[in-house]
Scaffold this active site. Structure first.
Site, mmCIF file in Angstrom:
data_model
loop_
_atom_site.group_PDB
_atom_site.id
_atom_site.type_symbol
_atom_site.label_atom_id
_atom_site.label_comp_id
_atom_site.label_asym_id
_atom_site.label_seq_id
_atom_site.Cartn_x
_atom_site.Cartn_y
_atom_site.Cartn_z
ATOM 1 N N GLU A 1 -1.474 -1.301 5.550
ATOM 2 C CA GLU A 1 -1.695 -2.751 5.497
ATOM 3 C C GLU A 1 -1.266 -3.294 4.145
ATOM 4 O O GLU A 1 -1.539 -2.688 3.115
ATOM 5 C CB GLU A 1 -3.183 -3.114 5.684
ATOM 6 C CG GLU A 1 -3.696 -2.999 7.089
ATOM 7 C CD GLU A 1 -5.159 -3.411 7.231
ATOM 8 O OE1 GLU A 1 -5.625 -4.310 6.506
ATOM 9 O OE2 GLU A 1 -5.826 -2.801 8.078
ATOM 10 N N GLU B 1 -10.568 1.883 6.570
ATOM 11 C CA GLU B 1 -11.342 1.297 5.472
ATOM 12 C C GLU B 1 -12.839 1.584 5.560
ATOM 13 O O GLU B 1 -13.664 0.678 5.642
ATOM 14 C CB GLU B 1 -11.107 -0.211 5.403
ATOM 15 C CG GLU B 1 -9.685 -0.561 5.047
ATOM 16 C CD GLU B 1 -9.493 -2.039 4.751
ATOM 17 O OE1 GLU B 1 -10.430 -2.824 4.943
ATOM 18 O OE2 GLU B 1 -8.390 -2.407 4.314
HETATM 19 C C1 BG6 Z 1 -8.480 -5.281 5.829
HETATM 20 C C2 BG6 Z 1 -8.805 -4.993 7.268
HETATM 21 O O1 BG6 Z 1 -9.652 -5.165 5.117
HETATM 22 O O2 BG6 Z 1 -8.027 -6.530 5.479
HETATM 23 C C3 BG6 Z 1 -8.229 -5.989 8.249
HETATM 24 O O3 BG6 Z 1 -8.460 -3.687 7.625
HETATM 25 C C4 BG6 Z 1 -8.392 -7.385 7.676
HETATM 26 O O4 BG6 Z 1 -8.844 -5.819 9.488
HETATM 27 C C5 BG6 Z 1 -7.538 -7.465 6.417
HETATM 28 O O5 BG6 Z 1 -8.092 -8.436 8.548
HETATM 29 C C6 BG6 Z 1 -7.518 -8.823 5.757
HETATM 30 O O6 BG6 Z 1 -8.804 -9.228 5.446
HETATM 31 P P1 BG6 Z 1 -9.319 -10.659 5.816
HETATM 32 O O7 BG6 Z 1 -10.740 -10.670 5.389
HETATM 33 O O8 BG6 Z 1 -8.493 -11.630 5.050
HETATM 34 O O9 BG6 Z 1 -9.137 -10.779 7.287
#
Ligand code: BG6
Length: 480
Positions: free
Chosen positions: A381, A172
């Site tokens: 993800e 990201e």
């Molecule tokens: C992504 C990242 O942006 O989203 C993760 O790669 C992150 O590291 C995930 O934890 C969820 O975002 P957040 O802000 O809810 O932890």
């Protein structure tokens, strides 16, 4: 097109059913075995940078409990596990002599995964830059990082590519660069759009350089960056809003994806940046490097879509007004001056952190990547951050099951459409530290007994979603 469930293609036998994490969010042991300090170790110690001043000093103690965690992955039946390597464990000062203890830790983790036939997917960089490089030359703002990042990645390829088939170069870039250099909410906490575009270009070069080194080195396996891509919708058919949608996607997504997949910036965005005197310096040699670092796949991190109207506003406040507290409805409206205003989509629900829930959005994201770049996609993800409650050793999380199920159904539909999807990594395997949201925003299949104020027992508990995903994997997706 609209498809009935019975019309969907089955998931291929090789589909990588996985789950994911990142070093800073799970490992803890932030100073053990010669590990150096990262920019996140430093940033979180400044007051009010994170929810309730949480840090990853201990996180969920995966560093000491990785065998227990991998055993749980095996029990769930994971076919793949995506994790990141902390650069400062390998090079405590970012460069120089590699730290054997750091290499050993990840080597043991990889062996443990392979012992259970779990495919390791290794992220080379998930935001935890060695502080030494930030101090020495300003981290991503110096071209020196291209060489240091490439050397770091090459050590990883040399050491692990006999056992690792999937590599993620940068995680990201759009998030760590905009938060780090425009919004000031990630390290190094800068708010300056010119510096942001300059640092971003250097990160593009570093990404391409690592991919080029991987290919040149003849290592087996595949490599690609993970990108946080949420498609944008026009609020309605007002042509101005449709144009705002196009502008938003070019600026917020294709500005990165085009560079990865084609080696070129979108001309429309560059032209505007030049006019505004914000464009990065791009040399002939840079162009060549970008063109020689085309990935094997695009890693897709998908959480939500955005819905936009045209903006007539001239100035940017630099305040995203994010909801990091989990109090629904507290995020502020975002506006990119003269481009778009982000509005609520009347068709979609939101989470307690005001993230829009949109399963069809992942199909749209996949379709867009396919039609624009024709590259395979590895979903690196996707998941739901919510409050979970541990009661008598159980966690009932039907909301997470519903979220994952609907997204997986849309992924299956996209594959039936013709998109090449290599696999799916949910975010996340265990609960972990959410960078700015503390520990209460939970994503895992495995609950970890800790919160913002206390590390408690750090014991692991399987949530209902754990058993649900287990069945999905056992049936290779038929159970969906
Ligand atoms: C992504 C990242 O942006 O989203 C993760 O790669 C992150 O590291 C995930 O934890 C969820 O975002 P957040 O802000 O809810 O932890």
């Amino acid at each position: 097109m609209n498809m009935r469930h019975s019309e969907l293609d089955p998931f291929p036998k090789t589909f990588l059913w996985g789950s994911a994490s990142a070093a800073y969010q799970i490992e803890g042991a932030y100073q053990e075995d010669e590990k150096g300090i990262s920019v996140w170790d430093t940033f979180v110690k400044q007051p009010n940078t994170t929810f309730k001043n949480t840090d990853g000093d201990v996180a969920v103690d995966h560093y000491h409990r990785f065998k227990e965690d991998v055993a749980l992955m095996a029990e769930l039946g994971l076919k793949a596990y995506r994790f990141s390597i902390a650069w400062s464990r390998i090079f405590p000062n970012g460069k120089g002599q590699a730290n054997q203890a750091g290499l050993d830790f990840y080597s043991q983790l990889i062996d443990e995964l392979l012992a259970y036939n779990i495919e390791p997917i290794v992220t080379i960089y998930h935001w935890d830059l060695p502080q030494a490089l930030q101090d020495q030359y300003g981290g991503w703002e110096s071209r020196q990082i291209v060489e240091d990042f490439t050397r770091y990645a090459t050590i990883l390829f040399d050491t692990f590519s006999d056992r690792v088939n999937y590599w993620v170069s940068l995680n990201e870039q759009n998030v760590f660069i905009t938060h780090g250099y425009l919004l000031g909410t990630h390290p190094p906490g800068v708010r300056d759009s010119k510096r942001m575009f300059a640092a971003n270009h250097i990160a593009n070069l570093a990404n391409a350089s690592v991919i080029k080194a991987f290919k040149k080195g003849g290592y087996k396996g595949q490599i690609g960056p993970s990108f946080n891509y949420g498609p944008s919708y026009a609020f309605d058919s007002d042509p101005l809003n449709v144009l705002a949608k196009i502008d938003t996607e070019e600026l917020m997504s294709f500005f990165w994806l085009d560079v990865y997949a084609t080696g070129r910036y979108p001309r429309t965005v560059m032209k505007q940046l030049e006019k505004l005197k914000l464009a990065p310096v791009v040399t002939e040699a840079d162009q060549q490097l970008l063109a020689s670092g085309i990935p094997d796949f695009i890693g897709l991190n998908y959480y939500q879509t955005a819905t936009v109207k045209a903006s007539t506003n001239d100035s940017f406040s630099g305040d995203m007004g994010m909801n990091n507290s989990g109090k629904k409805g507290t995020s502020k409206e975002i506006e990119i001056p003269r481009v778009s205003k982000f509005v609520k989509n009347p068709y979609l629900e939101q989470t307690n952190w005001d993230w829009t829930i949109d399963p069809i959005g992942i199909r749209i994201a996949l379709r867009t990547i396919e039609s624009r770049y024709r590259l395979p996609v590895l979903i690196t993800e996707n998941g739901l951050g919510e409050y979970d409650k541990l009661e008598h050793g159980e966690i009932h999380d039907p909301y997470r099951i519903e979220y994952l199920q609907k997204h997986l159904q849309e992924i299956q539909a996209a594959m039936t459409d013709g998109v090449q999807v290599l696999g799916y990594c949910s975010w996340s395997f265990t609960d972990l530290l959410s960078w700015l949201n503390g520990y209460q925003k939970r994503y895992g299949f495995v609950y970890v007994d800790r919160d913002e104020t206390s590390e408690r027992t750090l014991n692991r508990y399987k949530k209902d979603s754990f058993y649900w995903y287990q069945k999905v994997i056992q049936t290779n997706g038929d159970y969906l």
